[in-house]
Design a protein around this motif. Structure first.
Motif, PDB file in Angstrom:
ATOM      1  N   GLU A 124       0.833  -1.211   0.000  1.00 59.71           N
ATOM      2  CA  GLU A 124       0.000   0.000   0.000  1.00 59.71           C
ATOM      3  C   GLU A 124       0.863   1.256   0.000  1.00 59.71           C
ATOM      4  OE1 GLU A 124      -3.936   1.782   2.295  1.00 59.71           O
ATOM      5  OE2 GLU A 124      -2.738   0.210   3.261  1.00 59.71           O
ATOM      6  N   LYS A 155      -7.962  -3.667  -1.500  1.00 59.61           N
ATOM      7  CA  LYS A 155      -7.854  -2.213  -1.344  1.00 59.61           C
ATOM      8  C   LYS A 155      -7.935  -1.482  -2.679  1.00 59.61           C
ATOM      9  CE  LYS A 155      -4.861  -2.810   2.700  1.00 59.61           C
ATOM     10  NZ  LYS A 155      -3.493  -2.643   3.226  1.00 59.61           N
ATOM     11  N   GLY A 156      -8.148  -2.225  -3.761  1.00 60.10           N
ATOM     12  CA  GLY A 156      -8.217  -1.606  -5.079  1.00 60.10           C
ATOM     13  C   GLY A 156      -6.873  -1.414  -5.730  1.00 60.10           C
ATOM     14  N   SER A 158      -3.652  -2.767  -7.860  1.00 57.96           N
ATOM     15  CA  SER A 158      -3.312  -3.752  -8.880  1.00 57.96           C
ATOM     16  C   SER A 158      -2.023  -4.474  -8.510  1.00 57.96           C
ATOM     17  CB  SER A 158      -3.169  -3.079 -10.248  1.00 57.96           C
ATOM     18  OG  SER A 158      -4.404  -2.518 -10.655  1.00 57.96           O
ATOM     19  N   ALA A 184     -12.583  -6.560  -3.252  1.00 57.44           N
ATOM     20  CA  ALA A 184     -12.485  -5.221  -3.842  1.00 57.44           C
ATOM     21  C   ALA A 184     -13.855  -4.723  -4.274  1.00 57.44           C
ATOM     22  CB  ALA A 184     -11.523  -5.238  -5.027  1.00 57.44           C
ATOM     23  N   ASN A 187     -15.818  -3.757  -1.347  1.00 57.22           N
ATOM     24  CA  ASN A 187     -15.317  -2.496  -0.780  1.00 57.22           C
ATOM     25  C   ASN A 187     -15.585  -1.288  -1.665  1.00 57.22           C
ATOM     26  OD1 ASN A 187     -14.340  -3.878   1.456  1.00 57.22           O
ATOM     27  ND2 ASN A 187     -12.289  -4.141   0.604  1.00 57.22           N
ATOM     28  N   HIS A 189     -14.627  -0.690  -4.913  1.00 59.95           N
ATOM     29  CA  HIS A 189     -13.608  -0.255  -5.871  1.00 59.95           C
ATOM     30  C   HIS A 189     -14.048  -0.502  -7.307  1.00 59.95           C
ATOM     31  CE1 HIS A 189     -10.745   0.690  -2.762  1.00 59.95           C
ATOM     32  NE2 HIS A 189     -10.901  -0.493  -2.215  1.00 59.95           N
ATOM     33  N   ASP A 190     -13.548   0.301  -8.212  1.00 58.11           N
ATOM     34  CA  ASP A 190     -13.834   0.163  -9.642  1.00 58.11           C
ATOM     35  C   ASP A 190     -12.968  -0.960 -10.205  1.00 58.11           C
ATOM     36  OD1 ASP A 190     -14.274   0.356 -12.348  1.00 58.11           O
ATOM     37  OD2 ASP A 190     -13.651   2.458 -12.523  1.00 58.11           O
ATOM     38  N   LEU A 191     -13.558  -2.128 -10.424  1.00 57.24           N
ATOM     39  CA  LEU A 191     -12.787  -3.287 -10.879  1.00 57.24           C
ATOM     40  C   LEU A 191     -12.236  -3.089 -12.281  1.00 57.24           C
ATOM     41  CD1 LEU A 191     -14.946  -6.294  -9.576  1.00 57.24           C
ATOM     42  CD2 LEU A 191     -13.329  -4.826  -8.342  1.00 57.24           C
ATOM     43  N   ARG A 193     -10.666  -0.657 -13.512  1.00 58.27           N
ATOM     44  CA  ARG A 193      -9.376   0.023 -13.557  1.00 58.27           C
ATOM     45  C   ARG A 193      -8.256  -0.827 -12.945  1.00 58.27           C
ATOM     46  NH1 ARG A 193      -9.790   5.694 -14.177  1.00 58.27           N
ATOM     47  NH2 ARG A 193      -7.507   5.693 -14.088  1.00 58.27           N
ATOM     48  N   MET A 194      -8.629  -1.988 -12.418  1.00 62.12           N
ATOM     49  CA  MET A 194      -7.646  -2.853 -11.781  1.00 62.12           C
ATOM     50  C   MET A 194      -7.119  -3.883 -12.781  1.00 62.12           C
ATOM     51  SD  MET A 194      -9.479  -3.494  -8.091  1.00 62.12           S
ATOM     52  CE  MET A 194      -8.110  -4.513  -7.483  1.00 62.12           C
TER      53      MET A 194
END
Length: 367
Positions: A124, A155-156, A158, A184, A187, A189-191, A193-194
């Motif tokens: 992180e 945590k989003g 990659s 993710a 939580n 997060h925008d998958l 963009r991962m």
């Protein structure tokens, strides 16, 4: 673009460079490789940064700005600066490929390979320091690394999972990835963009197995030399196909924009001069593959690579290679376990050198 690198790219392989240093960034060399040899990403590791930071000159200006800083902090500042700048160079590719490519990897401290909690914390930290959406945090596929992979993805962030040698561990890595993406999503997060890749090491398997085959000395053993690594990787590709086609968790994630964790062939430089210098590229071509290669291998591919699909339809042959190895009492699990331990040890040794060289640089510019 060269014909061979273009053919390889057209066959579904993302060509990434397994190298990075400040001169490559500032001289325009990295941009040139993008423009002329289909390079669409970069991986780094402790050994690569060892070579980079051992250079006298390129990092002196930043070291002067940092002053008499703690060496651990200095290394993080220097390496994340290089990765951030490389991410910016690849920004257009990242956007054009919906963040599938255009990725630049940075690895957590290898001394944390068996420390789940601190691997997660440093992953992180590095992600926030690089502060670019097309970065990848490299985490080793040790048993202790697996939960850190899941927690980091949750945590989003990659992730590039590194030091994978065995099919058994690879399946655990894919499970860790899917579990992380489930979390993710939970939580918020925008998958889409991962991204994630699973770095499956290739040539080192042949190095280890070929030694055992030479010790055996039989004609049967001789016939298997140079075949274990490619067979292992081809079976890993089949495992990947089967996993994402059958895992019941995946369709819902895909509907939310998640991308399949792609197999990445690492350690693709040919060590044995008896083998083709494009062996671990040309024999491992299929859709949705990443191949990260040192510049020597990239140049060989550009000059005389075949660049044609070579994995599909080889699974029975590949399994036969593994079965024959077992008949010769070569336990592939023992081989891959040893390679994992050795890989961690080598990266720790490289990291120790990084720290020593950086401390020498701090002392020199502040003398």
């Amino acid at each position: 673009m060269t014909e061979a690198t273009q053919r390889t790219s057209d066959a579904g392989v993302s060509i990434w460079l397994d190298d990075l240093d400040r001169n490559r960034i500032t001289s325009g060399n990295l941009k040139e490789l993008i423009d002329t040899k289909n390079v669409v990403g970069v991986t780094t590791n402790p050994s690569i940064f060892q070579k980079a930071l051992a250079q006298v000159g390129p990092y002196d200006e930043q070291l002067k700005e940092l002053g008499k800083i703690n060496v651990e902090d200095a290394v993080r500042e220097l390496t994340t600066t290089d990765v951030r700048d490389a991410c910016d160079i690849f920004s257009d590719i990242a956007k054009k490929t919906d963040y599938v490519d255009g990725r630049v990897s940075i690895e957590v401290d290898p001394r944390l390979a068996h420390d789940t909690e601190n691997t997660e914390k440093q992953g992180e930290l590095l992600w926030n320091m690089v502060n670019r959406p097309n970065a990848l945090i490299k985490i080793p596929a040790t048993l202790e690394g697996l939960p850190a992979i899941t927690a980091t993805l949750a945590k989003g962030i990659s992730v590039n999972v590194t030091l994978i040698f065995s099919l058994e561990r690879y399946e655990q890595v894919m499970d860790a990835y899917i579990a992380g993406m489930v979390q993710a999503a939970e939580n918020g997060h925008d998958l889409s963009r991962m991204a994630s890749v699973a770095s499956f090491f290739v040539s080192r398997v042949d190095n280890a197995v070929d030694k055992l085959l030479e010790e055996n000395g039989s004609d049967e053993a001789k016939a298997l030399e140079g075949k274990a690594a490619v067979a292992n990787a081809r079976l890993a590709y089949k495992l990947w196909q089967d996993k994402f086609d059958s895992d019941p968790r995946w369709p819902a994630l895909e509907a939310k924009g998640a991308k399949r964790q792609r197999p990445l062939w690492a350690s693709t430089g040919t060590k044995n001069p008896a083998y083709s210098d494009c062996k671990y590229v040309d024999e491992l071509i299929a859709p949705e593959i990443v191949n990260t290669m040192p510049e020597k291998t990239l140049n060989a591919l550009a000059d005389h690579g075949v660049g044609k699909p070579s994995i599909e339809g080889t699974y029975e042959e590949s399994q036969a290679v593994m079965d024959k190895l077992a008949e010769l009492n070569i336990n592939i699990k023992d081989v891959t376990d040893e390679l994992e331990a050795d890989g961690v040890a080598k990266f720790i040794a490289s990291w120790d050198s990084v720290l020593a060289d950086t401390q020498a640089g701090i002392d020199r510019v502040n003398a």
